[in-house]
Design an enzyme around this catalytic site. Structure first.
Site, PDB file in Angstrom:
ATOM      1  N   LYS A 111      25.981  -3.280  -0.247  1.00  0.00           N
ATOM      2  CA  LYS A 111      27.492  -3.323  -0.314  1.00  0.00           C
ATOM      3  C   LYS A 111      28.224  -2.343   0.535  1.00  0.00           C
ATOM      4  O   LYS A 111      29.233  -2.166   0.272  1.00  0.00           O
ATOM      5  CB  LYS A 111      27.724  -2.674  -1.982  1.00  0.00           C
ATOM      6  CG  LYS A 111      27.225  -3.503  -3.061  1.00  0.00           C
ATOM      7  CD  LYS A 111      27.536  -2.593  -4.343  1.00  0.00           C
ATOM      8  CE  LYS A 111      26.840  -3.425  -5.637  1.00  0.00           C
ATOM      9  NZ  LYS A 111      27.056  -2.501  -6.827  1.00  0.00           N
TER      10      LYS A 111
ATOM     11  N   HIS B 191       4.787   5.721  11.536  1.00  0.00           N
ATOM     12  CA  HIS B 191       4.356   5.542  10.122  1.00  0.00           C
ATOM     13  C   HIS B 191       3.647   6.811  10.137  1.00  0.00           C
ATOM     14  O   HIS B 191       2.203   6.750   9.954  1.00  0.00           O
ATOM     15  CB  HIS B 191       3.695   4.248  10.095  1.00  0.00           C
ATOM     16  CG  HIS B 191       3.247   3.805   8.483  1.00  0.00           C
ATOM     17  ND1 HIS B 191       3.246   4.719   7.455  1.00  0.00           N
ATOM     18  CD2 HIS B 191       2.894   2.634   8.046  1.00  0.00           C
ATOM     19  CE1 HIS B 191       3.248   4.132   6.307  1.00  0.00           C
ATOM     20  NE2 HIS B 191       2.752   2.691   6.806  1.00  0.00           N
TER      21      HIS B 191
ATOM     22  N   ARG C  36      11.091   3.874   3.370  1.00  0.00           N
ATOM     23  CA  ARG C  36      10.751   2.901   4.440  1.00  0.00           C
ATOM     24  C   ARG C  36      11.904   2.067   4.754  1.00  0.00           C
ATOM     25  O   ARG C  36      12.941   1.586   3.954  1.00  0.00           O
ATOM     26  CB  ARG C  36       9.780   1.785   3.925  1.00  0.00           C
ATOM     27  CG  ARG C  36       9.484   0.900   5.063  1.00  0.00           C
ATOM     28  CD  ARG C  36       8.153  -0.025   4.687  1.00  0.00           C
ATOM     29  NE  ARG C  36       7.177   0.770   4.920  1.00  0.00           N
ATOM     30  CZ  ARG C  36       5.943   0.090   4.980  1.00  0.00           C
ATOM     31  NH1 ARG C  36       5.677  -1.162   4.653  1.00  0.00           N
ATOM     32  NH2 ARG C  36       4.705   0.584   5.309  1.00  0.00           N
TER      33      ARG C  36
ATOM     34  N   ARG D 117       0.663  -1.109   0.033  1.00  0.00           N
ATOM     35  CA  ARG D 117       0.014   0.002   0.167  1.00  0.00           C
ATOM     36  C   ARG D 117       0.914   1.276   0.063  1.00  0.00           C
ATOM     37  O   ARG D 117       0.552   2.262  -0.740  1.00  0.00           O
ATOM     38  CB  ARG D 117      -1.004  -0.072   1.268  1.00  0.00           C
ATOM     39  CG  ARG D 117      -2.270  -0.640   1.201  1.00  0.00           C
ATOM     40  CD  ARG D 117      -2.371  -1.191   2.412  1.00  0.00           C
ATOM     41  NE  ARG D 117      -1.671  -2.189   2.646  1.00  0.00           N
ATOM     42  CZ  ARG D 117      -1.807  -3.415   2.261  1.00  0.00           C
ATOM     43  NH1 ARG D 117      -2.658  -3.873   1.731  1.00  0.00           N
ATOM     44  NH2 ARG D 117      -0.740  -4.342   2.424  1.00  0.00           N
ATOM     45  N   THR D 118       1.828   1.376   0.954  1.00  0.00           N
ATOM     46  CA  THR D 118       2.449   2.572   0.959  1.00  0.00           C
ATOM     47  C   THR D 118       3.315   2.977  -0.248  1.00  0.00           C
ATOM     48  O   THR D 118       3.094   4.153  -0.695  1.00  0.00           O
ATOM     49  CB  THR D 118       3.303   2.682   2.289  1.00  0.00           C
ATOM     50  OG1 THR D 118       2.493   1.920   3.328  1.00  0.00           O
ATOM     51  CG2 THR D 118       3.890   3.699   2.738  1.00  0.00           C
TER      52      THR D 118
HETATM   53  N1   CP Z   1      -0.241  -0.126   5.691  1.00  0.00           N
HETATM   54  C1   CP Z   1       0.887  -0.403   5.324  1.00  0.00           C
HETATM   55  O1   CP Z   1       1.865   0.314   5.608  1.00  0.00           O
HETATM   56  O2   CP Z   1       0.861  -1.261   4.302  1.00  0.00           O
HETATM   57  P1   CP Z   1       1.940  -1.858   3.616  1.00  0.00           P
HETATM   58  O3   CP Z   1       3.052  -2.410   4.420  1.00  0.00           O
HETATM   59  O4   CP Z   1       1.653  -2.788   2.244  1.00  0.00           O
HETATM   60  O5   CP Z   1       2.637  -0.703   3.092  1.00  0.00           O
END
Ligand code: CP
Length: 336
Positions: free
Chosen positions: A86, A135, A107, A57-58
């Site tokens: 590396k 998040h 991320r 999603r993110t």
């Molecule tokens: N909600 C969320 O962070 O989903 P993903 O891990 O799929 O990005």
């Protein structure tokens, strides 16, 4: 806050006016997200989408949001496909990638890593999830969803009654959401988890300092009897030392239609940041809820695009130009 050129690293950056500003801009993005109109306001801009940990999603919704504003997306997924494998430092990676991009989403599995990366970046960086820490864009889309869902049912966020269920120790989405809720008044929070996976004490204290009513429990059914929102979460297996350790907690709090019918008020909204773990030994949110109109999980995921479009528009300072670069769409739009 002044969004122009800012990193988005933690929900601590926002006050209530900032939230209102983001949500007002997100509302404006609806015709674009629904493909009723097209805008090219970010034509020529590049998003560096750097995901060093699994995501559906993110990663994709940040990419879609940027594309929907007319910009292009360059991606790296997983350590093994980047020079971090590396031995390159986050500092060097940030210096290099920020030369290729106008804004970066990142991320990474370590808490604080995105802030470290941002301190070396020459362009704004958005935290797409750093370990168990935060998040922020998920918390924004969660709150945006809560607002839409509870307002439709005649309530507001002040005075909200919410149960957060599952792995509250390692779940970064609930950490950010709890912090964001402290901007509001009179919120009743019930934290449902095994004792070993309780919400970090500092976050509970932060909520109590704001005069929240906070209940900590390991009983699911009595916790969801009088809530506006039941927010379920997955056991974050990737944060445990072993699968066997995660297995101790998997499947402990399963919400299904019969538990919902027996315990919840008819208007209780069900949320989950997703992914839900649909394997038989987990199944924290049963697929027999899929036709329940109060299951908001896919509306919640859709809202991610709106909120992320709003963040890009604010950070790159194009909010007032979005409509000037718009036209109607000319392709077949299934189901729209
Ligand atoms: N909600 C969320 O962070 O989903 P993903 O891990 O799929 O990005």
């Amino acid at each position: 806050m002044d969004f122009r050129g800012s990193h988005i690293l933690s929900v601590d950056q926002f006050d209530r006016d900032d939230i209102e500003r983001i949500f007002t801009v997100a509302d404006k993005m609806e015709p674009y997200a629904q493909r009723k109109k097209v805008t090219r306001v970010l034509d020529g801009a590049i998003l560096g989408n750097m995901f060093f940990e699994a995501s559906t999603r993110t990663r994709v919704s940040f990419g879609c949001a940027f594309n929907l504003l007319g910009g292009a997306v360059r991606e790296t997924t997983g350590f093994e496909h980047s020079a971090l494998a590396k031995g390159e430092s986050l500092y060097d990676t940030a210096r290099v990638l920020s030369g290729y991009s106008d804004v970066i989403c990142m991320r990474h599995p370590q808490s604080g890593s995105v802030a470290e990366f941002a301190s070396a970046s020459r362009v704004p960086v958005i935290n797409g999830g750093d370990g168990i820490n935060e998040h922020p864009s998920q918390a924004l889309l969660d709150l945006y969803t809560i607002r839409k869902e509870v307002v439709a049912k005649g309530r507001g966020i002040d005075g909200l009654r919410i149960a957060m269920i599952g792995d509250l120790k390692y779940g970064r989405t609930v950490h950010s959401l709890c912090k964001l809720l402290t901007l509001f008044k009179g919120v009743h929070v019930t934290l449902v988890s095994p004792a070993e996976l309780e919400m970090p004490y500092g976050l509970v204290e932060q909520m109590r300092e704001r005069d929240f009513s906070v209940t900590v429990t390991d009983k699911l059914e009595e916790s969801i009897r009088h809530v506006d929102i039941a927010y379920s979460t997955r056991i974050q297996e990737e944060r445990f030392g072993s699968k066997a350790e995660a297995d101790l907690y998997r499947g402990k709090f399963r919400l299904n239609q019969s538990i919902y019918t027996e315990n919840c008020e008819p208007n209780t909204v069900i949320m989950h940041p997703l992914p839900r773990d649909s394997r038989a030994d987990a199944n924290e949110l049963d697929s027999d809820l899929n036709e329940n109109p109060n299951l908001a999980i896919f509306r919640q995921a859709d809202n991610g695009v709106l909120v992320r479009m709003a963040l890009f528009s604010l950070i790159l300072d194009v909010v007032d130009q979005v409509d000037k670069h718009a036209r109607d769409v000319n392709w077949y739009r299934h189901g729209r």
